[in-house]
Write a protein that holds these residues in place. Structure first.
Motif, PDB file in Angstrom:
ATOM      1  N   VAL A 275       0.910  -1.242   0.078  1.00  0.00           N
ATOM      2  CA  VAL A 275       0.117  -0.095   0.002  1.00  0.00           C
ATOM      3  C   VAL A 275       0.815   1.270  -0.018  1.00  0.00           C
ATOM      4  O   VAL A 275       0.680   2.269  -0.793  1.00  0.00           O
ATOM      5  CB  VAL A 275      -1.075   0.049   1.328  1.00  0.00           C
ATOM      6  CG1 VAL A 275      -1.682   1.426   1.309  1.00  0.00           C
ATOM      7  CG2 VAL A 275      -2.036  -1.347   1.303  1.00  0.00           C
ATOM      8  N   VAL A 276       1.967   1.185   0.740  1.00  0.00           N
ATOM      9  CA  VAL A 276       2.644   2.384   0.860  1.00  0.00           C
ATOM     10  C   VAL A 276       3.431   2.721  -0.366  1.00  0.00           C
ATOM     11  O   VAL A 276       3.574   3.975  -0.740  1.00  0.00           O
ATOM     12  CB  VAL A 276       3.732   2.177   2.074  1.00  0.00           C
ATOM     13  CG1 VAL A 276       4.641   3.603   2.272  1.00  0.00           C
ATOM     14  CG2 VAL A 276       3.025   2.015   3.321  1.00  0.00           C
ATOM     15  N   ALA A 277       3.756   1.708  -1.222  1.00  0.00           N
ATOM     16  CA  ALA A 277       4.609   1.868  -2.439  1.00  0.00           C
ATOM     17  C   ALA A 277       3.728   2.432  -3.310  1.00  0.00           C
ATOM     18  O   ALA A 277       4.071   3.384  -3.892  1.00  0.00           O
ATOM     19  CB  ALA A 277       5.087   0.597  -2.994  1.00  0.00           C
ATOM     20  N   ALA A 278       2.386   2.351  -3.220  1.00  0.00           N
ATOM     21  CA  ALA A 278       1.328   3.047  -3.986  1.00  0.00           C
ATOM     22  C   ALA A 278       1.019   4.355  -3.576  1.00  0.00           C
ATOM     23  O   ALA A 278       0.882   5.154  -4.356  1.00  0.00           O
ATOM     24  CB  ALA A 278       0.134   2.092  -4.150  1.00  0.00           C
ATOM     25  N   GLN A 279       0.962   4.404  -2.238  1.00  0.00           N
ATOM     26  CA  GLN A 279       0.689   5.877  -1.727  1.00  0.00           C
ATOM     27  C   GLN A 279       1.631   6.848  -1.947  1.00  0.00           C
ATOM     28  O   GLN A 279       1.224   7.955  -2.381  1.00  0.00           O
ATOM     29  CB  GLN A 279       0.514   5.799  -0.201  1.00  0.00           C
ATOM     30  CG  GLN A 279      -0.863   4.983   0.083  1.00  0.00           C
ATOM     31  CD  GLN A 279      -0.923   4.965   1.624  1.00  0.00           C
ATOM     32  OE1 GLN A 279       0.061   4.472   2.368  1.00  0.00           O
ATOM     33  NE2 GLN A 279      -2.072   5.132   2.481  1.00  0.00           N
ATOM     34  N   VAL A 280       3.060   6.678  -1.968  1.00  0.00           N
ATOM     35  CA  VAL A 280       3.923   7.642  -2.065  1.00  0.00           C
ATOM     36  C   VAL A 280       3.975   8.121  -3.462  1.00  0.00           C
ATOM     37  O   VAL A 280       4.650   9.122  -3.692  1.00  0.00           O
ATOM     38  CB  VAL A 280       5.266   7.159  -1.659  1.00  0.00           C
ATOM     39  CG1 VAL A 280       5.374   6.620  -0.268  1.00  0.00           C
ATOM     40  CG2 VAL A 280       5.685   6.024  -2.480  1.00  0.00           C
ATOM     41  N   LYS A 281       3.480   7.607  -4.376  1.00  0.00           N
ATOM     42  CA  LYS A 281       3.180   7.726  -5.700  1.00  0.00           C
ATOM     43  C   LYS A 281       1.650   8.191  -6.188  1.00  0.00           C
ATOM     44  O   LYS A 281       1.544   8.771  -7.314  1.00  0.00           O
ATOM     45  CB  LYS A 281       3.774   6.814  -6.612  1.00  0.00           C
ATOM     46  CG  LYS A 281       5.076   6.483  -6.763  1.00  0.00           C
ATOM     47  CD  LYS A 281       5.330   5.402  -7.774  1.00  0.00           C
ATOM     48  CE  LYS A 281       6.777   5.005  -7.968  1.00  0.00           C
ATOM     49  NZ  LYS A 281       7.135   3.865  -8.841  1.00  0.00           N
ATOM     50  N   GLU A 282       0.730   8.337  -4.977  1.00  0.00           N
ATOM     51  CA  GLU A 282      -0.454   8.462  -5.237  1.00  0.00           C
ATOM     52  C   GLU A 282      -1.175   8.014  -6.571  1.00  0.00           C
ATOM     53  O   GLU A 282      -1.673   8.543  -7.274  1.00  0.00           O
ATOM     54  CB  GLU A 282      -0.838  10.045  -5.415  1.00  0.00           C
ATOM     55  CG  GLU A 282      -0.600  10.835  -4.115  1.00  0.00           C
ATOM     56  CD  GLU A 282      -1.336  12.033  -3.763  1.00  0.00           C
ATOM     57  OE1 GLU A 282      -1.922  12.827  -4.927  1.00  0.00           O
ATOM     58  OE2 GLU A 282      -1.522  12.564  -2.655  1.00  0.00           O
ATOM     59  N   LEU A 283      -0.712   6.706  -6.909  1.00  0.00           N
ATOM     60  CA  LEU A 283      -1.479   5.812  -8.003  1.00  0.00           C
ATOM     61  C   LEU A 283      -2.917   5.879  -7.781  1.00  0.00           C
ATOM     62  O   LEU A 283      -3.569   5.839  -6.917  1.00  0.00           O
ATOM     63  CB  LEU A 283      -0.629   4.492  -7.942  1.00  0.00           C
ATOM     64  CG  LEU A 283       0.749   4.404  -7.880  1.00  0.00           C
ATOM     65  CD1 LEU A 283       1.276   2.971  -8.226  1.00  0.00           C
ATOM     66  CD2 LEU A 283       1.427   5.148  -9.102  1.00  0.00           C
ATOM     67  N   ARG A 284      -3.320   5.903  -9.295  1.00  0.00           N
ATOM     68  CA  ARG A 284      -4.877   5.738  -9.265  1.00  0.00           C
ATOM     69  C   ARG A 284      -4.938   4.260  -9.785  1.00  0.00           C
ATOM     70  O   ARG A 284      -4.169   3.980 -10.628  1.00  0.00           O
ATOM     71  CB  ARG A 284      -5.371   6.702 -10.296  1.00  0.00           C
ATOM     72  CG  ARG A 284      -6.923   6.379 -10.804  1.00  0.00           C
ATOM     73  CD  ARG A 284      -7.466   7.630 -11.642  1.00  0.00           C
ATOM     74  NE  ARG A 284      -6.957   7.911 -12.624  1.00  0.00           N
ATOM     75  CZ  ARG A 284      -6.967   7.150 -13.825  1.00  0.00           C
ATOM     76  NH1 ARG A 284      -8.009   6.386 -13.782  1.00  0.00           N
ATOM     77  NH2 ARG A 284      -6.367   7.333 -15.084  1.00  0.00           N
TER      78      ARG A 284
END
Ligand SMILES: [Zn+2]
Length: 344
Positions: A275-284
């Motif tokens: 989750v964090v790896a996706a959060q730090v890029k604000e992935l959609r």
């Protein structure tokens, strides 16, 4: 009528199968010409189930079909006898709540060919609603018409990605759906696509179809290849057409900040997600299930030759050799992409 029947796990027969279909006012009867063999058909053949869908009774396989209209119901306006057509295999309840919300592919009551207990189309004819039957442009063959169904998956993914002109996309996986997604991404406006796999012949086919850069992950790191191609920035859109443990982490690593990740491949079991790896890029993050309202778009692209799916039809079998076709599709050469069965 004679049909290709999955009797039970690993047992197919080509035999007479009683099936009564009455032609409704808004239905057409279609003589089947060509049917593509899909990974899901093969999966039912080998394992007898996909997730919650379990084959409990003999079931006719096949859901990627094109043919000729043989009979039309009294209320049919857009099709006539003799029209060459392809069919969308999932028919929802028109009054269902998902259908009314414009997401008919998610209707819990959808009846989808060759998903138990609904029979598929590997048989001489089917009755199908006019609304889910589409005329083929004159220059589109029956074989290409039977490719519209898997291409629709890629087009639906490209649509949900909300591609902008010139986007760089990455597709993980160069199976039929991966390659078709790469073509859909280009048709949707991507400037170029990187596609990765372990099978060199499939990558070579993909690379021959447009501005598609093959990445053989046996030789090169996928993340490094994407980084090199984008000056360390990452891809605007990442399509995961693999759906295995690990592919998700790689997909996130390939994405630029603010990118869109589309999950296409279906893992056989829950997979870890950072989750964090996706959060730090604000992935959609988008998910897709089959497709909705894209068959006409597919045919528009194919009729205008903006997209040519012919090189992907690598293996053809006669209906009488259907079982051999399925056995081949179970263990295809890496240079094979799509196996089709011809009934005429
Ligand atoms: Zn399919």
């Amino acid at each position: 009528m004679k049909a290709l029947v999955l009797e039970r796990t690993r047992v197919l027969s080509l035999r007479d199968f009683p099936i009564q279909e009455t032609l409704g006012e808004y239905d057409v009867r279609v003589g089947i010409h060509t049917v593509g063999v899909c990974g899901s058909d093969v999966h039912y053949y080998q394992h007898g189930a996909i997730g919650p869908f379990v084959v409990r009774e003999p079931m006719i396989l096949g859901h990627e079909a094109a043919g000729v209209v043989e009979e039309v119901g009294g209320g049919v306006k857009t099709l006539k006898v003799g029209d060459r057509v392809c069919m969308e295999p999932g028919v929802p309840d028109p009054l269902g709540r998902a259908t009314r919300l414009g997401m008919y592919n998610l209707d819990p009551a959808v009846r989808f060919w060759a998903t138990p207990p609904v029979h598929g189309c590997l048989r001489p004819s089917v009755v199908h609603p006019e609304a889910f039957t589409f005329r083929l442009p004159d220059n589109v063959s029956f074989g290409e018409g039977a490719m519209v169904e898997p291409f629709a998956v890629g087009l639906h993914a490209a649509t949900k990605a909300q591609i902008k002109p010139g986007d760089v996309a990455v597709v993980l996986g160069a199976g039929p759906i991966g390659i078709l997604t790469a073509l859909a991404a280009l048709a949707g406006g991507c400037g170029r696509v990187l596609i990765s796999d372990v099978k060199a012949p499939k990558l070579a086919i993909a690379a021959s179809l447009g501005p598609i850069t093959p990445v053989n992950v046996l030789e090169t790191s996928r993340v490094e290849a994407v980084s090199r191609a984008t000056d360390g920035w990452g891809a605007d859109v990442v399509f995961d057409a693999v759906g295995m443990p690990g592919s998700c982490a790689e997909a996130i690593a390939c994405a630029r900040p603010g990118a869109c990740l589309v999950m296409i491949g279906m893992p056989g079991a829950p997979v870890p997600f950072d989750v964090v790896a996706a959060q730090v890029k604000e992935l959609r993050i988008e998910t897709i299930f089959r497709y909705a309202h894209v068959f006409p778009r597919a045919l528009s692209l194919m009729g205008g030759r903006r997209v040519d799916l012919r090189p992907l039809i690598t293996d053809r079998y006669a209906f009488s050799d259907s079982i051999a076709a399925f056995d081949y599709a179970t263990a295809m050469k890496p240079s094979s992409v799509k196996v089709q069965i011809e009934l005429c």
